[in-house]
Design an enzyme around this catalytic site. Structure first.
Site, PDB file in Angstrom:
ATOM      1  N   LEU A 136       0.859  -1.172   0.000  1.00  0.00           N
ATOM      2  CA  LEU A 136       0.000   0.000   0.000  1.00  0.00           C
ATOM      3  C   LEU A 136       0.899   1.227   0.000  1.00  0.00           C
ATOM      4  CD1 LEU A 136      -2.600  -0.971   2.785  1.00  0.00           C
ATOM      5  CD2 LEU A 136      -2.905  -1.151   0.308  1.00  0.00           C
ATOM      6  N   ASP A 137       0.453   2.284  -0.660  1.00  0.00           N
ATOM      7  CA  ASP A 137       1.213   3.529  -0.640  1.00  0.00           C
ATOM      8  C   ASP A 137       1.336   4.040   0.790  1.00  0.00           C
ATOM      9  OD1 ASP A 137       1.330   3.440  -3.411  1.00  0.00           O
ATOM     10  OD2 ASP A 137      -0.424   4.739  -3.658  1.00  0.00           O
ATOM     11  N   LYS A 138       2.337   4.863   1.025  1.00  0.00           N
ATOM     12  CA  LYS A 138       2.597   5.396   2.363  1.00  0.00           C
ATOM     13  C   LYS A 138       1.342   5.984   2.989  1.00  0.00           C
ATOM     14  CE  LYS A 138       5.205   9.038   4.767  1.00  0.00           C
ATOM     15  NZ  LYS A 138       6.201  10.125   4.634  1.00  0.00           N
TER      16      LYS A 138
END
Length: 313
Positions: A136-138
């Site tokens: 997942l993106d930050k």
């Protein structure tokens, strides 16, 4: 540390071979598995196009490598709290908070989910990416699965490749679509800005399904399902449909205020500085038992506050 940047033409002696084999011969400083990861991530192109590891290449084609660097320091366990939704001898299911980077890299050598996982279970050090099979993106919150054994890792990767893993997200977008839809648009690195992804004709296939969950005055809450899992896929596809995510600093726009918006709504929209994307649920078969498993991650506080204010204008 700068990214490795290399270019080479395919020599006659390697023509017709798989791309990953050719890369291993041309760039022996990097392992074949690492090169395969870079191919799948879109960091390697052939005559400007993204290819698969197994695709054959032809003499004279230009290979460009613009790859993410390895972390400068060895991965170290760190006592970072984990929110676990499930745990057994084969799996960990994590509720990742927004703001937590998944993998160490340039600019983020520590303080990541990987560091937290290695502290929780030192045995994960033996697995690729500490057992993480999708990311997942930050600034995206929500559910993420981690394999704890090689067998589990192999099985989960196979499910992802077969597109049998159900990954459900919620997104708050700017705009009011009349109905849901299906986005079938290939994604690759942006031709000019390598930090961004874009819809590119020669990119890797990417399919996103979405439906309207709740409408607001100038925004919409969407339920989103991934058929594929490309980098930034939902963010890129929604922006491509002119429905950018609220707060997205890369693919979004300035805050949009509904007519007559209250000062509270304006302040919340101004202050929501991450993409409004939450990995709500995950469905898969248990890699050991074959049992159908399902987990949901509750929305974080900032998300709940955003929806509450949007509902009341």
């Amino acid at each position: 540390m700068e990214r490795p940047r290399h270019q080479a033409a395919v020599p006659e002696g390697l023509a017709g071979q798989r791309l990953d084999r050719v890369l291993a011969a041309l760039f022996p400083d990097y392992s074949r598995s690492r090169l395969q990861q870079w191919i799948r991530a879109g960091w390697i192109t052939v005559d400007g196009a993204v290819r698969r590891p197994r695709d054959p290449v032809h003499a004279g084609e230009q290979i460009s490598v613009d790859a993410e660097p390895e972390p400068e320091t060895p991965l170290a366990p760190e006592p970072i709290p984990l929110r676990l939704l499930y745990e057994d001898d084969h799996l960990l299911v994590v509720d990742k908070p927004a703001g937590l980077v998944v993998h160490p890299g340039a600019g983020n050598p520590g303080g990541t989910l990987v560091n937290a996982l290695l502290h929780y279970d030192p045995g994960l050090e033996a697995l690729p990416r500490a057992g993480i099979v999708h990311r997942l993106d930050k600034e995206t919150s929500g559910v993420l699965v981690v394999a704890r054994t090689y067998a589990a890792h192999h099985a989960l990767v196979a499910q992802l490749q077969a597109r049998t893993v159900g990954r459900g997200y919620q997104a708050v977008v700017v705009g009011r679509p009349t109905a849901g839809g299906r986005v079938d648009a290939p994604i690759a690195r942006h031709p000019r800005d390598r930090k961004r992804m874009a819809v590119v004709e020669t990119g890797r296939p990417a399919v996103t399904h979405y439906r309207v969950a709740e409408r607001f005055t100038a925004h919409t809450l969407l339920d989103v399902e991934l058929e594929t899992g490309r980098t930034h896929q939902i963010r890129v596809h929604m922006a491509h449909c002119r429905l950018p995510l609220v707060g997205d600093p890369v693919y979004g726009r300035r805050p949009v205020y509904p007519k007559g918006a209250s000062e509270t709504l304006r302040a919340v929209l101004d202050g929501f500085r991450r993409q409004a994307l939450h990995a709500r649920h995950l469905r898969l078969e248990h890699p050991r038992t074959g049992e159908a498993m399902h987990w949901e991650a509750p929305p974080p506080d900032d998300w709940e506050r955003l929806l509450e204010v949007l509902r009341h204008g």
